[in-house]
Write a protein that holds these residues in place. Structure first.
Motif, PDB file in Angstrom:
ATOM      1  N   GLY A  20       0.843  -1.200   0.000  1.00 53.06           N
ATOM      2  CA  GLY A  20       0.000   0.000   0.000  1.00 53.06           C
ATOM      3  C   GLY A  20       0.872   1.241   0.000  1.00 53.06           C
ATOM      4  N   VAL A  21       0.415   2.321  -0.657  1.00 51.07           N
ATOM      5  CA  VAL A  21       1.241   3.529  -0.710  1.00 51.07           C
ATOM      6  C   VAL A  21       1.327   4.212   0.655  1.00 51.07           C
ATOM      7  CG1 VAL A  21       0.963   3.958  -3.175  1.00 51.07           C
ATOM      8  CG2 VAL A  21      -0.704   4.927  -1.560  1.00 51.07           C
ATOM      9  N   ASN A  22       0.365   3.918   1.518  1.00 53.46           N
ATOM     10  CA  ASN A  22       0.480   4.364   2.905  1.00 53.46           C
ATOM     11  C   ASN A  22       0.711   3.150   3.796  1.00 53.46           C
ATOM     12  OD1 ASN A  22      -0.122   7.234   2.635  1.00 53.46           O
ATOM     13  ND2 ASN A  22      -2.155   6.542   1.988  1.00 53.46           N
ATOM     14  N   PRO A  23       1.501   3.326   4.864  1.00 51.90           N
ATOM     15  CA  PRO A  23       1.712   2.179   5.746  1.00 51.90           C
ATOM     16  C   PRO A  23       0.420   1.773   6.450  1.00 51.90           C
ATOM     17  CG  PRO A  23       2.789   4.157   6.614  1.00 51.90           C
ATOM     18  CD  PRO A  23       2.221   4.524   5.281  1.00 51.90           C
ATOM     19  N   SER A  24       0.310   0.518   6.813  1.00 46.77           N
ATOM     20  CA  SER A  24      -0.869   0.037   7.534  1.00 46.77           C
ATOM     21  C   SER A  24      -0.947   0.712   8.901  1.00 46.77           C
ATOM     22  CB  SER A  24      -0.762  -1.471   7.762  1.00 46.77           C
ATOM     23  OG  SER A  24      -0.441  -2.106   6.550  1.00 46.77           O
ATOM     24  N   ILE A  25      -2.185   0.931   9.346  1.00 42.58           N
ATOM     25  CA  ILE A  25      -2.383   1.512  10.676  1.00 42.58           C
ATOM     26  C   ILE A  25      -2.219   0.399  11.706  1.00 42.58           C
ATOM     27  CG2 ILE A  25      -4.013   2.693  12.177  1.00 42.58           C
ATOM     28  CD1 ILE A  25      -5.327   3.830   9.617  1.00 42.58           C
ATOM     29  N   THR A  26      -1.336   0.621  12.648  1.00 42.97           N
ATOM     30  CA  THR A  26      -1.091  -0.404  13.669  1.00 42.97           C
ATOM     31  C   THR A  26      -2.367  -0.675  14.457  1.00 42.97           C
ATOM     32  OG1 THR A  26       1.182   0.319  13.865  1.00 42.97           O
ATOM     33  CG2 THR A  26       0.287  -0.960  15.708  1.00 42.97           C
ATOM     34  N   ASP A  27      -2.747  -1.934  14.515  1.00 46.11           N
ATOM     35  CA  ASP A  27      -3.988  -2.299  15.184  1.00 46.11           C
ATOM     36  C   ASP A  27      -3.712  -3.294  16.309  1.00 46.11           C
ATOM     37  OD1 ASP A  27      -6.738  -2.006  15.402  1.00 46.11           O
ATOM     38  OD2 ASP A  27      -7.171  -3.722  14.119  1.00 46.11           O
ATOM     39  N   SER A  28      -2.510  -3.209  16.882  1.00 46.15           N
ATOM     40  CA  SER A  28      -2.145  -4.148  17.944  1.00 46.15           C
ATOM     41  C   SER A  28      -1.486  -3.425  19.106  1.00 46.15           C
ATOM     42  CB  SER A  28      -1.153  -5.193  17.417  1.00 46.15           C
ATOM     43  OG  SER A  28      -1.770  -5.977  16.416  1.00 46.15           O
ATOM     44  N   ALA A  29      -1.890  -3.816  20.308  1.00 48.12           N
ATOM     45  CA  ALA A  29      -1.252  -3.271  21.511  1.00 48.12           C
ATOM     46  C   ALA A  29      -0.012  -4.079  21.867  1.00 48.12           C
ATOM     47  CB  ALA A  29      -2.246  -3.278  22.667  1.00 48.12           C
ATOM     48  N   THR A  30      -0.028  -5.369  21.467  1.00 47.23           N
ATOM     49  CA  THR A  30       1.098  -6.224  21.853  1.00 47.23           C
ATOM     50  C   THR A  30       1.538  -7.075  20.664  1.00 47.23           C
ATOM     51  OG1 THR A  30       1.917  -7.696  23.586  1.00 47.23           O
ATOM     52  CG2 THR A  30      -0.331  -8.103  22.799  1.00 47.23           C
ATOM     53  N   TYR A  31       2.683  -7.684  20.761  1.00 47.97           N
ATOM     54  CA  TYR A  31       3.311  -8.367  19.617  1.00 47.97           C
ATOM     55  C   TYR A  31       3.788  -9.757  20.035  1.00 47.97           C
ATOM     56  CZ  TYR A  31       2.967  -3.706  17.898  1.00 47.97           C
ATOM     57  OH  TYR A  31       2.436  -2.509  17.513  1.00 47.97           O
ATOM     58  N   HIS A  56       5.495   1.385  24.127  1.00 49.32           N
ATOM     59  CA  HIS A  56       6.925   1.545  23.900  1.00 49.32           C
ATOM     60  C   HIS A  56       7.135   2.066  22.479  1.00 49.32           C
ATOM     61  CE1 HIS A  56      11.072  -0.395  23.267  1.00 49.32           C
ATOM     62  NE2 HIS A  56      11.251   0.582  24.116  1.00 49.32           N
ATOM     63  N   TRP A  57       6.905   1.254  21.500  1.00 44.54           N
ATOM     64  CA  TRP A  57       6.980   1.638  20.088  1.00 44.54           C
ATOM     65  C   TRP A  57       5.970   0.791  19.339  1.00 44.54           C
ATOM     66  CZ3 TRP A  57       8.936   5.732  17.986  1.00 44.54           C
ATOM     67  CH2 TRP A  57      10.118   6.316  18.486  1.00 44.54           C
ATOM     68  N   ASN A  58       5.447   1.339  18.244  1.00 42.26           N
ATOM     69  CA  ASN A  58       4.669   0.507  17.337  1.00 42.26           C
ATOM     70  C   ASN A  58       4.986   0.968  15.923  1.00 42.26           C
ATOM     71  OD1 ASN A  58       2.590   2.495  16.474  1.00 42.26           O
ATOM     72  ND2 ASN A  58       2.040   2.437  18.645  1.00 42.26           N
ATOM     73  N   PRO A  59       4.700   0.159  14.905  1.00 40.36           N
ATOM     74  CA  PRO A  59       5.184   0.487  13.561  1.00 40.36           C
ATOM     75  C   PRO A  59       4.740   1.854  13.041  1.00 40.36           C
ATOM     76  CG  PRO A  59       4.465  -1.792  13.657  1.00 40.36           C
ATOM     77  CD  PRO A  59       4.097  -1.179  14.979  1.00 40.36           C
ATOM     78  N   ILE A  60       3.466   2.201  13.187  1.00 38.10           N
ATOM     79  CA  ILE A  60       3.013   3.472  12.590  1.00 38.10           C
ATOM     80  C   ILE A  60       3.622   4.665  13.339  1.00 38.10           C
ATOM     81  CG2 ILE A  60       0.808   3.671  13.864  1.00 38.10           C
ATOM     82  CD1 ILE A  60       1.148   4.499  10.148  1.00 38.10           C
ATOM     83  N   ASN A  61       3.774   4.558  14.655  1.00 32.99           N
ATOM     84  CA  ASN A  61       4.395   5.652  15.410  1.00 32.99           C
ATOM     85  C   ASN A  61       5.872   5.795  15.041  1.00 32.99           C
ATOM     86  OD1 ASN A  61       1.928   5.954  16.538  1.00 32.99           O
ATOM     87  ND2 ASN A  61       2.593   5.826  18.667  1.00 32.99           N
ATOM     88  N   LYS A  62       6.487   4.671  14.699  1.00 36.37           N
ATOM     89  CA  LYS A  62       7.882   4.725  14.249  1.00 36.37           C
ATOM     90  C   LYS A  62       7.969   5.437  12.896  1.00 36.37           C
ATOM     91  CE  LYS A  62      11.664   2.936  15.925  1.00 36.37           C
ATOM     92  NZ  LYS A  62      12.282   2.053  16.882  1.00 36.37           N
ATOM     93  N   PHE A  63       7.034   5.168  11.996  1.00 34.41           N
ATOM     94  CA  PHE A  63       7.028   5.847  10.691  1.00 34.41           C
ATOM     95  C   PHE A  63       6.887   7.368  10.857  1.00 34.41           C
ATOM     96  CE2 PHE A  63       5.588   1.771   8.506  1.00 34.41           C
ATOM     97  CZ  PHE A  63       6.723   1.657   7.713  1.00 34.41           C
TER      98      PHE A  63
END
Ligand SMILES: *Cc1c(COP(=O)(O)O)cnc(C)c1O
Length: 399
Positions: A20-31, A56-63
């Motif tokens: 996708g041209v935009n990153p996916s919206i993180t939909d998880s609290a834990t991994y 701590h960190w999640n993918p969309i916040n890292k982007f």
């Protein structure tokens, strides 16, 4: 060479997991972890591309954090749930009981209240000086001082900080220089001028649609790692994490920031020249007559103008408030606090955003009761908007 933050954002490739041209919206609290050893390693050291827990960190916040680091040319960055969270986490990461903060005397009202009323409860004192006066800063530093704090363009008188001079004072006394750059993203790059950390309220220009509250801290990798440390980091432990849906929408808006800043600036320049021609005292660093003009020209990045914020002193508090009501009725913009919206926003700082500052101090710093602060919008035809403003000025007998 001239710095262009928009090029750095342009060059980011943030595509999503399925292309996708935009990153996916993180939909998880834990991994999930494939085994216990990797989980332990993730707790002990941050692993690139490996996530533990979304506070701590999640993918969309890292982007979005990466985009903000590009904007400010910092090694690293961290998004937070508000500008105030970015400010309080930064100060609490650096300061302990017994430490002192030295801040510019006109800063955002919430920051002033945090320093004046709240931090003393934790044994952290703040003092306020005129940071445009380098000697005054030098003289106010004590053995307890840990931080110099200012805004690149200060609220509400739009004064320009001499960031390089403040950094050299900071170096002489082993202090950290923190600069709030909320009023001037792209226009000023404080890290490049010497700031150790830059704060933004993303609520304002960077998001630009006034639909959410968010913030960020741009700084060295070491400082961001310290803030997010699972055992001792202020952001990790106080927990102001930005919701991923909001992060995703801000990340899209940041890609039009350069165009918006150019238009905010061009419109603000036009309005300040017109108000000045009518004989009012205007605070805008783009005016050749402004005592801030020369310093601003030395520090600004070329191509984005002098920013979208200006203040006008209408001298009379009662007329100023009738003017704001009339302008709202004439559909010039909204009577509202905040800034960086696509429509013009106006408010009287003495009664709103700077109301935390006692009246006596407001007078001392030149904050008149008839002052109106404008966050100039993206109007395509600013001449038409000004004609409406002029009608309002007539209506309330200001011209
Ligand atoms: C709005 C603002 C803040 C606070 O940001 P929030 O997102 O409202 O928490 C801090 N500094 C400045 C200059 C601001 O305008």
């Amino acid at each position: 060479m001239a710095f262009d933050p928009s090029n750095k954002i342009q060059d980011l490739l943030n595509f999503g997991e399925f292309g996708g041209v935009n990153p996916s919206i993180t939909d998880s609290a834990t991994y999930t972890f494939m085994n216990l050893d990797t989980m332990k390693e993730a707790f002990d050291h941050e692993m690139e591309g490996c996530f533990l827990y979304s506070r701590h960190w999640n993918p969309i916040n890292k982007f979005l954090s990466k985009a903000l680091a590009q904007l400010e040319d910092s090694e690293s960055a961290l998004v937070t749930a508000s500008g105030m969270a970015a400010i309080s986490c930064t100060l609490l990461q650096i300061c302990s009981a017994g430490d002192e903060i030295l801040a510019h005397r006109t800063i955002y009202g919430g920051t002033y209240a945090l320093m004046k009323n709240f931090l003393p409860r934790l044994g952290i004192q703040a003092r306020f000086v005129n940071m445009l006066d380098v000697d005054a800063v030098q003289n106010a530093i004590t053995k307890q001082t840990r931080v110099l704090y200012c805004e690149s363009l200060s609220n509400p008188l739009i004064e320009v900080a001499d960031i390089a001079a403040l950094r050299s004072i900071a170096d002489n006394h082993h202090l950290r220089l923190i600069v709030d750059n909320t009023f001037s993203p792209m226009v000023v790059s404080p890290i490049r001028l010497g700031a150790h950390a830059v704060i933004h309220s993303l609520t304002k220009f960077i998001n630009g649609t006034s639909d959410c509250v968010a913030g960020c801290i741009c700084a060295s990798k070491d400082f961001i790692d310290a803030l997010t440390n699972v055992n001792s980091g202020a952001s990790m432990l106080l927990g102001p994490v930005l919701d991923s849906f909001r992060t995703a929408s801000i990340l899209k808006n940041i890609h039009s920031l350069h165009i918006r800043m150019q238009k905010h600036s061009a419109n603000a320049q036009f309005l300040s020249e017109q108000f000045e021609k009518l004989g009012f005292r205007v605070f805008y660093p783009g005016l050749a007559s402004s005592d801030q003009h020369g310093r601003m020209q030395r520090i600004m990045n070329p191509g984005f103008g002098y920013g979208g914020m200006l203040s006008v002193d209408f001298a009379d508090a009662e007329k100023a408030s009738r003017l704001m009501a009339a302008m709202q009725k004439a559909m010039v913009g909204y009577l509202a606090v905040s800034l960086g919206y696509f429509k013009t926003l106006f408010s009287s700082p003495g009664n709103s955003t700077s109301s935390e500052i006692p009246k006596k101090e407001q007078a001392a710093i030149g904050l008149s009761e008839g002052l109106i602060r404008f966050s100039v919008g993206l109007d395509n035809d600013i001449k038409r908007s000004f004609e409406r403003m002029k009608k309002c000025l007539h209506e309330v007998d200001l011209i």
